[in-house]
Design a protein around this motif. Structure first.
Motif, PDB file in Angstrom:
ATOM      1  N   SER A  55      43.617  42.587  29.962  1.00 60.79           N
ATOM      2  CA  SER A  55      42.385  42.103  31.208  1.00 60.79           C
ATOM      3  C   SER A  55      41.143  41.686  30.269  1.00 60.79           C
ATOM      4  O   SER A  55      40.741  43.537  30.092  1.00 60.79           O
ATOM      5  CB  SER A  55      42.982  41.940  32.285  1.00 60.79           C
ATOM      6  OG  SER A  55      43.824  41.299  32.527  1.00 60.79           O
TER       7      SER A  55
ATOM      8  N   HIS B 224      38.560  38.564  35.551  1.00 55.50           N
ATOM      9  CA  HIS B 224      37.922  39.222  34.181  1.00 55.50           C
ATOM     10  C   HIS B 224      37.147  38.253  33.871  1.00 55.50           C
ATOM     11  O   HIS B 224      38.308  36.645  34.379  1.00 55.50           O
ATOM     12  CB  HIS B 224      39.336  39.519  32.894  1.00 55.50           C
ATOM     13  CG  HIS B 224      39.531  40.903  33.753  1.00 55.50           C
ATOM     14  ND1 HIS B 224      40.183  41.075  35.395  1.00 55.50           N
ATOM     15  CD2 HIS B 224      39.110  42.539  33.337  1.00 55.50           C
ATOM     16  CE1 HIS B 224      40.544  42.780  35.952  1.00 55.50           C
ATOM     17  NE2 HIS B 224      39.685  43.456  34.196  1.00 55.50           N
TER      18      HIS B 224
ATOM     19  N   ARG C   2      34.791  46.622  31.467  1.00 48.82           N
ATOM     20  CA  ARG C   2      36.224  46.879  31.477  1.00 48.82           C
ATOM     21  C   ARG C   2      37.374  46.331  30.596  1.00 48.82           C
ATOM     22  O   ARG C   2      37.084  45.186  30.348  1.00 48.82           O
ATOM     23  CB  ARG C   2      36.692  47.393  32.666  1.00 48.82           C
ATOM     24  CG  ARG C   2      36.369  45.771  33.654  1.00 48.82           C
ATOM     25  CD  ARG C   2      36.830  46.564  35.378  1.00 48.82           C
ATOM     26  NE  ARG C   2      36.816  45.515  35.936  1.00 48.82           N
ATOM     27  CZ  ARG C   2      36.071  44.771  36.047  1.00 48.82           C
ATOM     28  NH1 ARG C   2      34.649  44.219  36.185  1.00 48.82           N
ATOM     29  NH2 ARG C   2      36.018  43.457  37.037  1.00 48.82           N
ATOM     30  N   THR C   3      38.508  47.117  30.898  1.00 50.29           N
ATOM     31  CA  THR C   3      39.364  46.339  30.301  1.00 50.29           C
ATOM     32  C   THR C   3      40.293  46.896  31.458  1.00 50.29           C
ATOM     33  O   THR C   3      40.495  48.051  31.497  1.00 50.29           O
ATOM     34  CB  THR C   3      40.228  46.534  29.020  1.00 50.29           C
ATOM     35  OG1 THR C   3      40.613  48.226  28.813  1.00 50.29           O
ATOM     36  CG2 THR C   3      39.221  46.521  27.977  1.00 50.29           C
ATOM     37  N   SER C   4      41.628  46.227  31.541  1.00 46.14           N
ATOM     38  CA  SER C   4      42.550  46.300  32.461  1.00 46.14           C
ATOM     39  C   SER C   4      43.803  46.034  31.732  1.00 46.14           C
ATOM     40  O   SER C   4      44.227  45.159  30.995  1.00 46.14           O
ATOM     41  CB  SER C   4      43.132  45.635  33.740  1.00 46.14           C
ATOM     42  OG  SER C   4      43.934  46.038  34.360  1.00 46.14           O
ATOM     43  N   THR C   5      45.525  46.836  31.139  1.00 47.48           N
ATOM     44  CA  THR C   5      46.760  47.032  31.259  1.00 47.48           C
ATOM     45  C   THR C   5      47.801  46.726  31.102  1.00 47.48           C
ATOM     46  O   THR C   5      47.655  48.199  32.183  1.00 47.48           O
ATOM     47  CB  THR C   5      45.888  47.643  29.157  1.00 47.48           C
ATOM     48  OG1 THR C   5      44.857  47.353  28.630  1.00 47.48           O
ATOM     49  CG2 THR C   5      47.211  47.348  28.905  1.00 47.48           C
TER      50      THR C   5
ATOM     51  N   ARG D 278      49.319  47.951  35.984  1.00 53.56           N
ATOM     52  CA  ARG D 278      48.686  47.432  37.182  1.00 53.56           C
ATOM     53  C   ARG D 278      49.480  46.094  37.792  1.00 53.56           C
ATOM     54  O   ARG D 278      49.606  46.147  39.209  1.00 53.56           O
ATOM     55  CB  ARG D 278      47.074  46.717  36.862  1.00 53.56           C
ATOM     56  CG  ARG D 278      46.535  45.658  38.056  1.00 53.56           C
ATOM     57  CD  ARG D 278      44.184  45.571  37.374  1.00 53.56           C
ATOM     58  NE  ARG D 278      44.499  44.516  37.324  1.00 53.56           N
ATOM     59  CZ  ARG D 278      43.386  43.214  36.363  1.00 53.56           C
ATOM     60  NH1 ARG D 278      44.677  42.729  35.613  1.00 53.56           N
ATOM     61  NH2 ARG D 278      43.688  42.288  36.447  1.00 53.56           N
TER      62      ARG D 278
END
Length: 300
Positions: free
Chosen positions: A74, A104, A133-136, A252
């Motif tokens: 994301s 996102h 930012r990123t979220s994985t 996450r």
């Protein structure tokens, strides 16, 4: 009624469902399956394929292609998101890129050989000036999806087999005679080779649909936080018609699912059902606004 009316749309949907059951079925077999005249089915099938509304392709098992890690990323951006979406869609590691509304602005599914490759790809994403930012999350198992795979049977394939897989990635309904001509083998030899690879699970023939062609359809991604292991919940969800995709994950979320519905009311009902599961302690949702890329072919 014209093919653009209600009858035509219903015919297309029934035809696609039959094709999903057997992607290489003959027009005669498809006509029999949906109880429509052969000429009508042949015309509609050709129109759907020629227009790009559907594609029948071979999806190679990611692990067989050396892609051991699949991740859902994301991305939050500042300013317009289209430039960043176009960039990541150009990368061969991305198989799905979608602009979304939620916490996102962009989500993508990536397939790479190792976790180190994920780190390198994320570093590329973060270097884009619009990325905040990123979220994985990493997939640990896909329970439902257009291209989910069971465990494949390890086997050796030669240059001819690889050439056949590449041809089927372009057109999963290519006839045996054309395939034989392209690899300089007999039709019977080609049929044996292809069936051997399909039976081993190295590849699957799948029907990829252009979103929106078959009537209004809204899709929403949902990340689930669970109080127990994801298998029990996802095994139940895989049988639900409004669930398009379901995967267990690490990161996450404990699981990621995609819901579909004809209206916001439908999606709300699906979310309420998810919230009612005793295993679900929290969820986060995002609405898919525009598909930028959906390409599951793998280099061979």
């Amino acid at each position: 009624m014209s093919a653009d009316g209600g009858y035509g749309l219903d015919l297309d949907r029934r035809l696609v469902r039959a094709l999903q059951q057997n992607p290489r079925a003959s027009v005669v077999a498809l006509a029999h399956a949906i109880h429509e005249p052969r000429a009508v089915v042949g015309q509609r099938l050709r129109a759907l394929i020629d227009s790009g509304a559907i594609r029948v392709v071979a999806a190679v098992h990611p692990h067989f292609a050396g892609l051991q890690v699949t991740a859902h990323v994301s991305v939050a951006t500042r300013g317009p998101v289209a430039d960043a979406a176009t960039l990541v869609a150009s990368w061969p590691q991305t198989v799905l890129v979608s602009i979304v509304a939620g916490a996102h602005d962009l989500i993508m599914e990536v397939r790479v050989p190792t976790h180190t490759d994920i780190q390198a790809l994320l570093a590329q994403v973060r270097r884009h000036p619009a990325v905040v930012r990123t979220s994985t999350v990493i997939y640990t198992g896909v329970f439902k999806g257009l291209l989910e795979h069971d465990t494949y049977e390890p086997m050796s394939i030669d240059a001819t087999d690889r050439a056949l897989l590449r041809e089927l990635q372009r057109d999963g309904r290519a006839n045996w005679q054309d395939l034989a001509a392209r690899v300089a083998r007999s039709s019977s030899a080609v049929r044996v080779r292809v069936n051997r690879m399909l039976q081993a699970g190295i590849a699957r023939l799948v029907v990829v649909q252009e979103r929106g062609h078959f009537g209004r359809l809204l899709t929403m991604g949902v990340g689930l936080t669970l109080r127990s292991e994801a298998t029990q919940v996802l095994t139940r969800l895989r049988h639900e018609e409004d669930v398009e995709f379901a995967a267990a994950t690490i990161g996450r979320f404990d699981a990621v699912v995609t819901l579909r519905g004809a209206s916001p009311v439908d999606l709300d009902a699906s979310l309420e059902r998810l919230r009612s599961f005793p295993e679900v302690t929290a969820l986060e949702a995002w609405a898919h606004l525009r598909s930028v890329k959906e390409d599951y072919t793998s280099a061979l």
